[in-house]
Write an enzyme that holds these catalytic residues in place. Structure first.
Site, PDB file in Angstrom:
ATOM      1  N   ARG A 104      32.659  28.322  26.954  1.00 18.27           N
ATOM      2  CA  ARG A 104      31.802  29.252  27.696  1.00 18.27           C
ATOM      3  C   ARG A 104      31.904  29.083  29.206  1.00 18.27           C
ATOM      4  O   ARG A 104      31.350  29.880  29.968  1.00 18.27           O
ATOM      5  CB  ARG A 104      30.334  29.059  27.275  1.00 18.27           C
ATOM      6  CG  ARG A 104      30.090  29.265  25.803  1.00 18.27           C
ATOM      7  CD  ARG A 104      28.622  29.076  25.465  1.00 18.27           C
ATOM      8  NE  ARG A 104      27.825  30.162  25.975  1.00 18.27           N
ATOM      9  CZ  ARG A 104      27.611  31.310  25.339  1.00 18.27           C
ATOM     10  NH1 ARG A 104      28.140  31.504  24.162  1.00 18.27           N
ATOM     11  NH2 ARG A 104      26.881  32.254  25.887  1.00 18.27           N
ATOM     12  N   GLU A 120      47.002  35.543  30.818  1.00 19.52           N
ATOM     13  CA  GLU A 120      45.773  34.738  30.895  1.00 19.52           C
ATOM     14  C   GLU A 120      46.016  33.262  30.621  1.00 19.52           C
ATOM     15  O   GLU A 120      45.309  32.421  31.168  1.00 19.52           O
ATOM     16  CB  GLU A 120      44.670  35.298  29.987  1.00 19.52           C
ATOM     17  CG  GLU A 120      44.891  35.115  28.514  1.00 19.52           C
ATOM     18  CD  GLU A 120      43.738  35.651  27.679  1.00 19.52           C
ATOM     19  OE1 GLU A 120      42.589  35.537  28.102  1.00 19.52           O
ATOM     20  OE2 GLU A 120      44.009  36.193  26.596  1.00 19.52           O
ATOM     21  N   LYS A 141      47.784  38.250  26.789  1.00 23.50           N
ATOM     22  CA  LYS A 141      47.849  36.850  26.349  1.00 23.50           C
ATOM     23  C   LYS A 141      48.718  36.048  27.301  1.00 23.50           C
ATOM     24  O   LYS A 141      48.365  34.946  27.702  1.00 23.50           O
ATOM     25  CB  LYS A 141      48.437  36.725  24.932  1.00 23.50           C
ATOM     26  CG  LYS A 141      47.582  37.110  23.785  1.00 23.50           C
ATOM     27  CD  LYS A 141      46.428  36.183  23.467  1.00 23.50           C
ATOM     28  CE  LYS A 141      45.209  36.622  24.208  1.00 23.50           C
ATOM     29  NZ  LYS A 141      44.323  37.541  23.546  1.00 23.50           N
ATOM     30  N   TRP A 146      30.147  28.406  34.195  1.00 25.39           N
ATOM     31  CA  TRP A 146      31.164  29.332  34.696  1.00 25.39           C
ATOM     32  C   TRP A 146      30.522  29.971  35.916  1.00 25.39           C
ATOM     33  O   TRP A 146      29.538  30.709  35.798  1.00 25.39           O
ATOM     34  CB  TRP A 146      31.508  30.376  33.635  1.00 25.39           C
ATOM     35  CG  TRP A 146      32.632  31.267  34.038  1.00 25.39           C
ATOM     36  CD1 TRP A 146      33.964  31.022  33.855  1.00 25.39           C
ATOM     37  CD2 TRP A 146      32.538  32.541  34.669  1.00 25.39           C
ATOM     38  NE1 TRP A 146      34.699  32.063  34.353  1.00 25.39           N
ATOM     39  CE2 TRP A 146      33.857  33.019  34.861  1.00 25.39           C
ATOM     40  CE3 TRP A 146      31.484  33.344  35.104  1.00 25.39           C
ATOM     41  CZ2 TRP A 146      34.136  34.240  35.458  1.00 25.39           C
ATOM     42  CZ3 TRP A 146      31.765  34.560  35.704  1.00 25.39           C
ATOM     43  CH2 TRP A 146      33.085  34.992  35.872  1.00 25.39           C
ATOM     44  N   ASN A 152      21.729  30.271  31.539  1.00 26.82           N
ATOM     45  CA  ASN A 152      22.908  31.101  31.288  1.00 26.82           C
ATOM     46  C   ASN A 152      22.503  32.542  31.560  1.00 26.82           C
ATOM     47  O   ASN A 152      21.536  33.025  30.975  1.00 26.82           O
ATOM     48  CB  ASN A 152      23.357  30.946  29.828  1.00 26.82           C
ATOM     49  CG  ASN A 152      24.432  31.946  29.454  1.00 26.82           C
ATOM     50  OD1 ASN A 152      25.247  32.328  30.291  1.00 26.82           O
ATOM     51  ND2 ASN A 152      24.438  32.367  28.199  1.00 26.82           N
ATOM     52  N   GLY A 153      23.227  33.210  32.474  1.00 34.04           N
ATOM     53  CA  GLY A 153      22.892  34.596  32.801  1.00 34.04           C
ATOM     54  C   GLY A 153      22.897  34.788  34.306  1.00 34.04           C
ATOM     55  O   GLY A 153      23.494  33.992  35.036  1.00 34.04           O
ATOM     56  N   HIS A 192      59.632  56.377  34.668  1.00 30.80           N
ATOM     57  CA  HIS A 192      58.740  56.982  35.667  1.00 30.80           C
ATOM     58  C   HIS A 192      58.216  55.952  36.670  1.00 30.80           C
ATOM     59  O   HIS A 192      57.221  56.179  37.321  1.00 30.80           O
ATOM     60  CB  HIS A 192      57.585  57.700  34.965  1.00 30.80           C
ATOM     61  CG  HIS A 192      58.061  58.776  34.035  1.00 30.80           C
ATOM     62  ND1 HIS A 192      58.549  59.976  34.480  1.00 30.80           N
ATOM     63  CD2 HIS A 192      58.187  58.786  32.689  1.00 30.80           C
ATOM     64  CE1 HIS A 192      58.925  60.707  33.450  1.00 30.80           C
ATOM     65  NE2 HIS A 192      58.722  60.005  32.344  1.00 30.80           N
ATOM     66  N   CYS A 208      27.856  30.723  30.649  1.00 33.54           N
ATOM     67  CA  CYS A 208      27.643  29.287  30.674  1.00 33.54           C
ATOM     68  C   CYS A 208      27.117  28.859  29.305  1.00 33.54           C
ATOM     69  O   CYS A 208      26.690  29.684  28.511  1.00 33.54           O
ATOM     70  CB  CYS A 208      26.614  28.928  31.729  1.00 33.54           C
ATOM     71  SG  CYS A 208      27.021  29.581  33.348  1.00 33.54           S
ATOM     72  N   LYS A 222      34.865  32.345  27.753  1.00 31.59           N
ATOM     73  CA  LYS A 222      35.043  33.137  26.537  1.00 31.59           C
ATOM     74  C   LYS A 222      34.026  34.272  26.412  1.00 31.59           C
ATOM     75  O   LYS A 222      34.370  35.342  25.918  1.00 31.59           O
ATOM     76  CB  LYS A 222      34.960  32.231  25.308  1.00 31.59           C
ATOM     77  CG  LYS A 222      35.351  32.969  24.056  1.00 31.59           C
ATOM     78  CD  LYS A 222      36.102  32.120  23.099  1.00 31.59           C
ATOM     79  CE  LYS A 222      36.589  32.920  21.913  1.00 31.59           C
ATOM     80  NZ  LYS A 222      37.797  33.698  22.225  1.00 31.59           N
ATOM     81  N   GLU A 261      48.285  43.849  24.496  1.00 35.48           N
ATOM     82  CA  GLU A 261      47.700  42.575  24.081  1.00 35.48           C
ATOM     83  C   GLU A 261      48.671  41.426  24.368  1.00 35.48           C
ATOM     84  O   GLU A 261      48.261  40.359  24.842  1.00 35.48           O
ATOM     85  CB  GLU A 261      47.329  42.655  22.586  1.00 35.48           C
ATOM     86  CG  GLU A 261      46.769  41.405  21.972  1.00 35.48           C
ATOM     87  CD  GLU A 261      45.537  40.841  22.678  1.00 35.48           C
ATOM     88  OE1 GLU A 261      44.963  41.496  23.571  1.00 35.48           O
ATOM     89  OE2 GLU A 261      45.177  39.696  22.349  1.00 35.48           O
TER      90      GLU A 261
HETATM   91  C1  F6R Z   1      41.321  37.655  25.972  1.00 28.66           C
HETATM   92  C2  F6R Z   1      39.912  37.666  25.663  1.00 28.66           C
HETATM   93  C3  F6R Z   1      39.031  38.602  26.412  1.00 28.66           C
HETATM   94  C4  F6R Z   1      37.939  39.168  25.483  1.00 28.66           C
HETATM   95  C5  F6R Z   1      36.946  40.011  26.285  1.00 28.66           C
HETATM   96  C6  F6R Z   1      35.897  40.643  25.414  1.00 28.66           C
HETATM   97  O1  F6R Z   1      42.010  36.741  25.189  1.00 28.66           O
HETATM   98  O2  F6R Z   1      39.454  36.930  24.843  1.00 28.66           O
HETATM   99  O3  F6R Z   1      39.751  39.619  27.007  1.00 28.66           O
HETATM  100  O4  F6R Z   1      38.548  39.935  24.507  1.00 28.66           O
HETATM  101  O5  F6R Z   1      36.309  39.184  27.230  1.00 28.66           O
HETATM  102  O6  F6R Z   1      35.155  39.694  24.740  1.00 28.66           O
HETATM  103  P1  F6R Z   1      34.314  40.059  23.455  1.00 28.66           P
HETATM  104  O7  F6R Z   1      35.272  40.480  22.399  1.00 28.66           O
HETATM  105  O8  F6R Z   1      33.596  38.795  23.097  1.00 28.66           O
HETATM  106  O9  F6R Z   1      33.398  41.167  23.842  1.00 28.66           O
END
Ligand code: F6R
Length: 611
Positions: free
Chosen positions: A27, A491, A488, A74, A100-101, A507, A2, A606, A484
């Site tokens: 966030r 998500e 992307k 969040w 936050n937490g 397989h 958050c 994020k 990756e």
């Molecule tokens: C995907 C994404 C997440 C972060 C993951 C780790 O686009 O952004 O998968 O990579 O939550 O976050 P950090 O790098 O901040 O530890």
């Protein structure tokens, strides 16, 4: 997860709070709320959804008070609703708290408070804090918050106001980021300095178990700090030289596209100053050459996209310095007793520097005697603070929830680290390192070239946008990039995607294929190019719609794939950098075509500061 904010000063607080919350919306965006204090007490507003909804709610006759706190959520405990939106109050509306937490012992505390006569109005863990403060209050908010905090188990960044102390905000921190500063018009607190930066660039990152009391009097903001015992402390401020334009769209339709376009600069900035007199330079890594030479195992720990950057690095570390390297998601590493000794180097990769699992894994590794290097984008973040040495990627603030430029920054930083290990251990000669360094620097221009014409990427995205599922295949570095690319896509577009090492197709996953099923193949020129072509042919034979990421000048591939996205020729070890860019744009293009909000994908935030 958050975002919290607080302001006390000369401006109308709700305006400062809303503008800060908008910047921290990455966030969390399940709900938002503010509590503003004025001569009449505390005034609260909560709305489900984005900060824009809250902004509308307070745009009319809301309090013009100049002190208040705000929150963008969040959800963890309690579904997204107005009732569960912060700020939370105690029995009366005299105390308001944003958090936050996670308060791990909230159930026991709630039970105790209910027994004592407190009445709860939400399902959140946070509400217990408001009631604890209410219970402990004897005319000094700082003392009451300190007493309340002593009862809490878990992680918290807190900001608290009360009706009886005009112009005062008290903050506390444990394992959740809290930044405070005195600005041009008052004093501020936030989870992220992006919310403070218009007011001040000199901030204090609160340490764990410390408290700050913000106030505004006689036209001046001031902050007093104390530790858990109430002793006054004087933490050193940090000067932030961030470019504020990072927090603004600057003409781009969304932050994701803007940040994809910032990648050439990220590569250049992350490399700047790293080659001094022909040698790699990492002054901030505190290990001596002897200690680096003694390393017999590397663990890269990370989550999500950062984990994928680790997969790329494993290939380079093992190839160049012949040190065994394992890459593991932090949430597994921390619970499975991995073989970590004092000669293990643990590299913790985290854009935000505050991911809960990555932090816990760092602590475990250090207890076992390992040296820990952090790779992060956030100066002063918990990962930076808790590591033995830190390499900052220079991606500047990343706002879009989907990581793009930070991924490239991480790959570049880890590539440099792999070169450093090879330099120390003699795996590469100095001339080889210089040549690789030059070629790595050249990737910035090559990414610019990719960004200059995205028509082939958009055409491929149009062809795939209505699919229910997609498969990403590649080999070697190509397979790491597939993970990756698939992440992307799922998500931000909610299109199911899966990545596989192409050699594994037969397989199992090949059973998925049918007419028109999208297979995205990373088929750049590499030692396994011919093998990937065979996998593409196998996919075509089952009716798949193949999109190939291929090396410029490769005319052969057009005979096998339905769509070819050409990228400049680079050495295979750098192909992760160039090949990931079209995959980012491909995912975004599909998400836009499907009407998704690319910067705010559902259910995500994020920074993942909870387990
Ligand atoms: C995907 C994404 C997440 C972060 C993951 C780790 O686009 O952004 O998968 O990579 O939550 O976050 P950090 O790098 O901040 O530890």
């Amino acid at each position: 997860m958050c975002g919290i904010i607080g302001y006390t000063g000369s401006l109308v607080a709700k305006d400062v709070l809303i503008s800060g919350l908008k910047r921290m919306e990455y966030r969390g965006y399940d709900s938002a709320g503010v509590a503003v204090q004025d001569g009449e007490g505390l005034h609260l507003a909560h709305r489900v959804g984005k900060v824009a909804n809250l902004e509308e709610a307070v745009s009319g006759g809301f309090s013009q008070g100049t002190c208040g706190i705000g929150h963008t959520r969040w959800a963890t405990h309690g579904r997204p609703s107005e009732q569960n939106a912060h700020p939370h109050t105690a029995c009366a509306d005299d105390f308001a708290v944003v958090h936050n937490g996670i308060i791990e012992n909230f159930a026991a505390l709630k039970e105790e408070l209910i027994q004592a006569g407190h009445v709860f109005s939400s399902q959140t863990d946070t509400e217990v804090v408001a009631h604890l403060v209410e219970d402990a209050y004897q005319g000094d908010l700082l003392e009451a918050v300190r007493a309340a905090a002593s009862r809490l188990v878990g992680a918290y960044g807190l900001a608290v106001v009360c009706a009886a102390e005009p112009g005062v905000i008290v903050c506390a921190r444990k394992d959740s980021p809290v930044v405070v500063g005195v600005g041009k018009t008052g004093a501020l607190v936030a989870s992220d300095l992006v919310a403070l930066i218009d007011e001040t660039r000199d901030v204090v990152v609160l340490a764990d178990d410390t408290f700050a009391r913000l106030s505004y009097q006689d036209g001046r903001g001031s902050i007093r700090f104390c530790d858990a015992q109430g002793r006054e402390i004087h933490p050193e401020p940090t000067h932030v030289d961030w470019d504020i334009s990072a927090a603004k769209l600057g003409g781009y339709p969304d932050f994701m596209l803007k940040e994809i376009h910032e990648q050439p600069r990220t590569i250049r900035d992350t490399m700047a100053g790293r080659m001094v007199n022909g040698h790699l330079q990492f002054d901030e890594l505190s290990l001596s050459v002897e200690e680096l030479s003694a390393i017999d195992r590397v663990y890269i720990i990370a989550c999500g996209t950062s984990y994928h950057a680790g997969l790329v690095a494993k290939n380079l570390i093992e190839a160049w310095s012949r040190i065994p390297c394992e890459v593991e998601v932090a949430s597994e590493f921390r619970y499975r007793n991995p073989i970590v000794t004092p000669s293990t180097l643990v590299v913790a990769v985290s854009q935000s520097g505050e991911t809960a699992d990555t932090l816990a894994a760092i602590r475990d590794a250090r207890i076992k005697g390992a040296k820990v290097f952090g790779v992060t984008n956030v100066v002063g973040s918990p990962v930076a603070q808790e590591s033995d040495g830190v390499i900052y990627i220079k991606a500047n603030k990343e706002i879009s929830v989907a990581a793009t430029k930070s991924f490239l920054g991480q790959v570049v930083a880890l590539t440099l680290m792999a070169m450093l290990l090879a330099q120390v251990r003699g795996g590469l000669t100095i001339n080889q390192i210089r040549m690789l360094f030059r070629e790595l620097a050249d990737t910035a221009g090559q990414v610019e070239q990719i960004l200059a014409d995205t028509s082939a990427i958009d055409a491929a995205a149009q062809a795939c946008k209505d699919a229910a599922s997609a498969l990403f295949i590649g080999r070697g570095i190509g397979s790491t990039i597939c993970y990756e690319g698939a992440l992307k896509l799922k998500e931000i577009s909610y299109l199911h995607a899966e990545a596989y090492a192409a050699g594994e197709m037969k397989h199992g996953p090949i059973a998925l294929l049918h007419d028109g099923f999208p297979v995205i193949a990373v088929a750049t020129k590499s030692p396994t190019y011919d093998k990937v072509i065979s996998n593409i042919q196998e996919s075509k034979a089952r009716g798949a719609l193949v999109v190939a990421i291929a090396t410029e000048g490769d005319t052969e591939i057009a005979n096998h794939a339905d769509h070819v996205i050409y990228i400049p020729k680079v050495r295979d070890c750098f192909s992760a950098i160039t090949a990931s860019v079209p995959l980012q744009l491909f995912a975004r293009s599909i998400a836009i075509a499907r009407g998704c909000d690319v910067d705010h994908p559902r259910n995500l935030a994020k920074s993942v500061t909870v387990e």
